[in-house]
Motif scaffolding. Structure first.
Motif, short mmCIF file in Angstrom:
data_model
loop_
_atom_site.label_atom_id
_atom_site.label_comp_id
_atom_site.label_asym_id
_atom_site.label_seq_id
_atom_site.Cartn_x
_atom_site.Cartn_y
_atom_site.Cartn_z
N UNK A 336 0.84 -1.20 0.00
CA UNK A 336 0.00 0.00 0.00
C UNK A 336 0.87 1.25 0.00
N UNK A 337 1.93 1.25 0.79
CA UNK A 337 2.83 2.40 0.81
C UNK A 337 3.48 2.61 -0.56
N UNK A 338 3.93 1.52 -1.18
CA UNK A 338 4.52 1.64 -2.51
C UNK A 338 3.50 2.08 -3.55
N UNK A 339 2.27 1.56 -3.43
CA UNK A 339 1.23 1.94 -4.38
C UNK A 339 0.92 3.44 -4.28
N UNK A 340 0.85 3.95 -3.05
CA UNK A 340 0.63 5.39 -2.87
C UNK A 340 1.78 6.19 -3.47
N UNK A 341 3.00 5.71 -3.24
CA UNK A 341 4.18 6.42 -3.76
C UNK A 341 4.15 6.47 -5.29
N UNK A 342 3.95 5.32 -5.94
CA UNK A 342 3.98 5.29 -7.40
C UNK A 342 2.78 6.02 -8.01
N UNK A 343 1.59 5.83 -7.43
CA UNK A 343 0.40 6.48 -7.98
C UNK A 343 0.47 7.99 -7.82
N UNK A 344 0.97 8.46 -6.68
CA UNK A 344 1.06 9.90 -6.46
C UNK A 344 2.16 10.52 -7.32
N UNK A 345 3.23 9.75 -7.56
CA UNK A 345 4.30 10.24 -8.44
C UNK A 345 3.77 10.47 -9.85
N UNK A 346 2.94 9.55 -10.33
CA UNK A 346 2.35 9.71 -11.66
C UNK A 346 1.37 10.88 -11.68
N UNK A 347 0.67 11.10 -10.58
CA UNK A 347 -0.26 12.24 -10.52
C UNK A 347 0.51 13.55 -10.62
#
Length: 518
Positions: A336-347
């Motif tokens: 979940x932490x990695x998913x937030x990091x990657x998804x927010x980076x793309x945003x």
């Protein structure tokens, strides 16, 4: 943040480099080893034939069950429909290897069905009864366990078609069946292929069920080459052979998904036609039979085995449960932490979107292929001892395999947050990290919980990677279930199997609530 995205994504692709490592760091890697020569001469053709037979058979099975039930539920009203439309996804809670064990126990010579028939007929044996531990039994088990993938996606496609499509086909002189075959089915073809691709990738990734049925596939060959023969190059080459099948199905699925825009032409929902008499009975029988063989009978056999064992609990059960929960929670939190990091980076930077798309490929990697890639990579640097000393290698494998499921959930949650909220927060003087903490995280709570839940359940059920990468004396519920089944101690596997099924019911109930509300 952007400087960390690429190195971190590269870290998650190390297993793929591990598959290429034997050819890059071994002098004789390109030469056929003795084990590989043996495989080519005697068993590789059988692996290919068995894998193709499974793909074709299970593909036909999930097509019939998934499309048939989706069409009946989406288009008609009949007694029991309100229950069937969500209950038909319950087989997703049963792992394929558990379904295999229960299917054989139900239909084997000493099972309740054959015993009852022999008693009624007064016969000592039933020569006409098929052997459940066969290719046909494997296809049957996989089909009833995996058809919900096709059912879920195809049902949505049928509901989104034009509400007047069948009426139009009738004005052209088509019968309802002809209208379905010539109009509705072609329009839903991309969705059907997408669901079938998910099911078939699960078949290719499976090891527990095919080994129990005695079917020699690439997955079983990988385990033999690595564990029995100790030949790393042969195991890697078999892993690459299995990966080629996965890539082919993955390519077909992506191609079908790119054509999904042709699957619907109107927002008008179809009006379900009421069924009466024989047609209502047929619809109820088809849906009810699918639910019976896909979930109710396996659950009945599981409970029967549990009662046969009595109130005694294996003293190792708590260790299996605690080990499973430990790695599942650890993986879920990190994913979940990695998913937030990657998804927010793309945003923040849409040019990095391709990184997230590549990370989604991890879910298509079979557990056996993933484990061989990791083992091969560690062996280059003489670090294979890490596996026996820590669960971190196992957690890393889970992250590579299941990060995409949490990433999709987080991306879906972020897409519902309007970019204007980011702009307003920036005008108030908040930094990017403050916007994430104060704006996005509170609004993403539901998506984060869903992402963690799906990863938790996937880790609890994972078998092939766990078998190869677990530390010494670190057995999970999935490993214990497989080992008990291999020893034919079916009564003792009831409790760990039931625990896995009950855990798997949580996301299924979430999906069923969504379906019921829709």
């Amino acid at each position: 943040m952007n400087r960390i995205v690429l190195p971190l994504a590269l870290l998650l692709f190390l297993p793929l480099f591990g598959l290429a490592a034997p050819f890059l760091f071994s002098e004789n890697a390109l030469e056929a080893t003795g084990t590989l020569n043996h495989l080519w001469s005697f068993v590789l053709g059988g692996y290919i034939a068995s894998t193709l037979a499974l793909i074709i058979g299970v593909g036909a099975g999930v097509f019939i069950l998934g499309v048939g039930n989706a069409w009946i539920i989406a288009s008609y009203d009949f007694p029991g429909k309100a229950v069937f439309e969500w209950a038909l996804i319950l087989p997703l809670a049963v792992p394929t290897y558990v379904m295999a064990y229960l299917f054989v126990d139900l239909l084997q010579f000493s099972g309740p069905i054959q015993s009852t028939i022999r008693t009624l007929l007064g016969a000592n044996s039933l020569w006409f009864f098929p052997d459940p531990r066969s290719m046909g039994g494997a296809i049957w088990s996989f089909s009833f366990c995996l058809f919900p993938y096709v059912y879920l996606i195809t049902r949505t496609a049928f509901l989104e078609r034009s509400g007047r499509l069948i009426e139009v086909s009738e004005t052209l002189g088509y019968s309802p069946i002809q209208g379905f075959m010539k109009l509705v089915l072609p329009m839903a073809r991309p969705a059907i292929f997408a669901g079938m691709a998910l099911a078939l990738m699960e078949v290719l990734a499976d090891f527990g069920a095919v080994s129990y049925f005695g079917i020699q596939t690439f997955a079983t060959g990988i385990f033999k080459a690595w564990l029995s023969f100790g030949d790393r190059v042969a195991a890697v080459q078999l892993a690459l052979g299995l990966l080629s099948f996965v890539l082919l199905i993955f390519f077909v699925e992506q191609s079908s998904r790119s054509k999904l825009r042709y699957a619907s032409s109107s927002q008008t929902r179809p009006l379900a036609k009421p069924l009466h008499g024989k047609t209502a009975f047929f619809a109820f029988t088809f849906c009810g039979g699918t639910l019976l063989f896909g979930f109710l009978l396996p659950a009945f056999v599981l409970l029967q085995l549990l009662f046969k064992q009595g109130l005694t609990i294996d003293i190792r059960y708590l260790d299996w449960l605690s080990n499973s929960v430990l790695v599942a929670i650890l993986t879920a939190v990190i994913s979940v932490l990695l998913a937030v990091f990657f998804a927010y980076s793309v945003r923040m930077n849409s040019r990095l979107a391709w990184v997230n798309r590549l990370l989604g490929f991890g879910y298509a990697l079979p557990g056996a292929v993933l484990a061989i890639g990791i083992l091969s990579f560690l062996e280059i640097f003489q670090l294979a001892w890490w596996i026996s000393a820590s669960v971190l290698v196992l957690v890393y494998a889970y992250l590579v395999r299941f990060l995409s499921s949490s990433l999709q959930s987080v991306e879906a949650g972020l897409s519902r947050i309007t970019p204007s909220m980011d702009g307003s927060a920036a005008l108030l003087g908040l930094s990017r990290m403050q916007i994430l903490q104060r704006v996005h995280i509170p609004l993403l709570k539901r998506s984060l919980m869903t992402a963690g839940l799906f990863v938790f359940v996937d880790v609890m059920k994972e078998l092939p990677a766990t078998l190869l990468l677990r530390p010494f004396n670190f057995d999970t519920l999935a490993v214990a279930t497989y080992q008990l089944a291999a020893d034919e101690r079916l009564a003792e596997l009831a409790l760990p199997s039931l625990t896995i099924v009950l855990v798997g019911l949580f996301p299924v109930f979430l999906l069923s609530r969504v379906i019921a509300k829709s």
